[in-house]
Design a protein around this motif. Structure first.
Motif, PDB file in Angstrom:
ATOM      1  N   THR A 123      87.955  21.741  20.569  1.00  0.00           N
ATOM      2  CA  THR A 123      86.621  21.146  20.447  1.00  0.00           C
ATOM      3  C   THR A 123      86.040  21.532  19.093  1.00  0.00           C
ATOM      4  O   THR A 123      86.609  22.349  18.370  1.00  0.00           O
ATOM      5  CB  THR A 123      85.655  21.677  21.527  1.00  0.00           C
ATOM      6  N   SER A 124      84.899  20.979  18.813  1.00  0.00           N
ATOM      7  CA  SER A 124      84.118  21.427  17.671  1.00  0.00           C
ATOM      8  C   SER A 124      83.408  22.733  18.046  1.00  0.00           C
ATOM      9  O   SER A 124      83.452  23.168  19.201  1.00  0.00           O
ATOM     10  CB  SER A 124      83.095  20.362  17.291  1.00  0.00           C
ATOM     11  N   ILE A 125      82.785  23.330  17.068  1.00  0.00           N
ATOM     12  CA  ILE A 125      82.002  24.555  17.285  1.00  0.00           C
ATOM     13  C   ILE A 125      80.600  24.160  17.758  1.00  0.00           C
ATOM     14  O   ILE A 125      79.986  23.245  17.207  1.00  0.00           O
ATOM     15  CB  ILE A 125      81.886  25.346  15.957  1.00  0.00           C
ATOM     16  N   VAL A 126      80.122  24.855  18.777  1.00  0.00           N
ATOM     17  CA  VAL A 126      78.759  24.607  19.246  1.00  0.00           C
ATOM     18  C   VAL A 126      77.941  25.890  19.223  1.00  0.00           C
ATOM     19  O   VAL A 126      78.477  26.993  19.322  1.00  0.00           O
ATOM     20  CB  VAL A 126      78.721  24.020  20.674  1.00  0.00           C
ATOM     21  N   GLY A 127      76.632  25.711  19.111  1.00  0.00           N
ATOM     22  CA  GLY A 127      75.689  26.820  19.191  1.00  0.00           C
ATOM     23  C   GLY A 127      74.903  26.732  20.490  1.00  0.00           C
ATOM     24  O   GLY A 127      75.153  25.859  21.330  1.00  0.00           O
ATOM     25  N   GLY A 128      73.951  27.633  20.632  1.00  0.00           N
ATOM     26  CA  GLY A 128      73.182  27.730  21.869  1.00  0.00           C
ATOM     27  C   GLY A 128      72.591  26.410  22.325  1.00  0.00           C
ATOM     28  O   GLY A 128      71.994  25.692  21.542  1.00  0.00           O
ATOM     29  N   GLY A 129      72.788  26.096  23.593  1.00  0.00           N
ATOM     30  CA  GLY A 129      72.230  24.888  24.179  1.00  0.00           C
ATOM     31  C   GLY A 129      73.035  23.632  23.938  1.00  0.00           C
ATOM     32  O   GLY A 129      72.717  22.578  24.477  1.00  0.00           O
ATOM     33  N   GLU A 130      74.097  23.753  23.143  1.00  0.00           N
ATOM     34  CA  GLU A 130      74.873  22.564  22.806  1.00  0.00           C
ATOM     35  C   GLU A 130      76.118  22.441  23.688  1.00  0.00           C
ATOM     36  O   GLU A 130      76.601  23.416  24.242  1.00  0.00           O
ATOM     37  CB  GLU A 130      75.297  22.608  21.332  1.00  0.00           C
ATOM     38  N   THR A 131      76.596  21.226  23.750  1.00  0.00           N
ATOM     39  CA  THR A 131      77.781  20.924  24.544  1.00  0.00           C
ATOM     40  C   THR A 131      78.751  20.127  23.702  1.00  0.00           C
ATOM     41  O   THR A 131      78.350  19.300  22.889  1.00  0.00           O
ATOM     42  CB  THR A 131      77.362  20.095  25.785  1.00  0.00           C
ATOM     43  N   THR A 132      80.026  20.395  23.886  1.00  0.00           N
ATOM     44  CA  THR A 132      81.050  19.618  23.191  1.00  0.00           C
ATOM     45  C   THR A 132      82.166  19.363  24.190  1.00  0.00           C
ATOM     46  O   THR A 132      82.247  20.026  25.226  1.00  0.00           O
ATOM     47  CB  THR A 132      81.588  20.377  21.954  1.00  0.00           C
ATOM     48  N   GLU A 133      82.995  18.399  23.911  1.00  0.00           N
ATOM     49  CA  GLU A 133      84.088  18.150  24.841  1.00  0.00           C
ATOM     50  C   GLU A 133      85.319  17.643  24.121  1.00  0.00           C
ATOM     51  O   GLU A 133      85.247  17.159  22.984  1.00  0.00           O
ATOM     52  CB  GLU A 133      83.665  17.160  25.930  1.00  0.00           C
ATOM     53  N   VAL A 134      86.425  17.783  24.814  1.00  0.00           N
ATOM     54  CA  VAL A 134      87.693  17.276  24.287  1.00  0.00           C
ATOM     55  C   VAL A 134      88.507  16.789  25.480  1.00  0.00           C
ATOM     56  O   VAL A 134      88.472  17.379  26.555  1.00  0.00           O
ATOM     57  CB  VAL A 134      88.461  18.358  23.491  1.00  0.00           C
ATOM     58  N   THR A 135      89.184  15.692  25.288  1.00  0.00           N
ATOM     59  CA  THR A 135      90.054  15.164  26.331  1.00  0.00           C
ATOM     60  C   THR A 135      91.487  15.241  25.827  1.00  0.00           C
ATOM     61  O   THR A 135      91.779  14.826  24.704  1.00  0.00           O
ATOM     62  CB  THR A 135      89.674  13.712  26.661  1.00  0.00           C
ATOM     63  N   PHE A 136      92.339  15.803  26.635  1.00  0.00           N
ATOM     64  CA  PHE A 136      93.731  15.947  26.216  1.00  0.00           C
ATOM     65  C   PHE A 136      94.646  15.883  27.431  1.00  0.00           C
ATOM     66  O   PHE A 136      94.212  16.056  28.563  1.00  0.00           O
ATOM     67  CB  PHE A 136      93.949  17.263  25.456  1.00  0.00           C
ATOM     68  N   LYS A 137      95.885  15.637  27.158  1.00  0.00           N
ATOM     69  CA  LYS A 137      96.880  15.567  28.220  1.00  0.00           C
ATOM     70  C   LYS A 137      97.500  16.945  28.412  1.00  0.00           C
ATOM     71  O   LYS A 137      97.836  17.627  27.437  1.00  0.00           O
ATOM     72  CB  LYS A 137      97.966  14.567  27.823  1.00  0.00           C
TER      73      LYS A 137
END
Ligand SMILES: [Cu+2]
Length: 164
Positions: A123-137
């Protein structure tokens, strides 16, 4: 289905005043939990706060599944001070070496270009309160390391992805 970790929505699931929760999240799997079968997409949510810890250190999936991993930073510190990500490493990668290279790869989201081939998903880097996601097999059956590659974090922030 459900939506997870949507901040600042209209709902009242405000986690700002969450007390320290050392016990594993006691979320009873409810009837809405989708069955996990080969080829299906499974949702995994990983939380990490200002305490520099993932709330899960073991994730088990099945070979061939598509994994939608959501990383939610439950803390308040900015990404520059307490950034978190999720980096899934290929088998056989020297985690310490990877982390050392990653620590100086700030301009590339702490993913070292020289070892990009060793990264199965990130994923990318996130800070407080943030959300990130990644989809993979899910990769082939085995046990894979995942870490946060923000400088100094991998010793505390690491876990295993078990592919069955
Ligand atoms: Cu981190």
């Amino acid at each position: 289905m459900f939506t997870a970790c949507q901040d600042s929505g209209s709902s009242s699931d405000n986690k700002e005043a969450t007390p320290p929760a050392e016990a594993p999240a006691a979320q009873a799997p409810d009837a809405n939990t989708p069955p996990a079968a080969n080829g299906e997409e499974v949702a995994v949510t990983l939380n990490a706060g200002d305490d520099m810890k993932y709330d899960k250190t073991e994730i088990t999936v099945k070979e061939g599944q598509t994994i939608k991993l959501t990383l939610h930073h439950t803390g308040k510190a900015p990404a520059t001070a307490m950034g978190h990500n999720f980096v899934l490493l290929a088998n056989g990668v020297d985690v310490g070496k990877f982390a050392a290279e990653a620590a100086v790869a700030k301009d590339n989201g702490y993913i070292p270009a020289s070892m990009a081939a060793d990264v199965l998903a990130n994923t990318s880097i996130v800070g407080g309160g943030e959300t990130t996601e990644v989809t993979f097999k899910a990769p082939a059956k085995g046990v894979y390391d995942f870490i946060c590659s923000f400088p100094g974090h991998y010793g505390m922030m690491n876990g295993k992805l078990n592919v069955e």
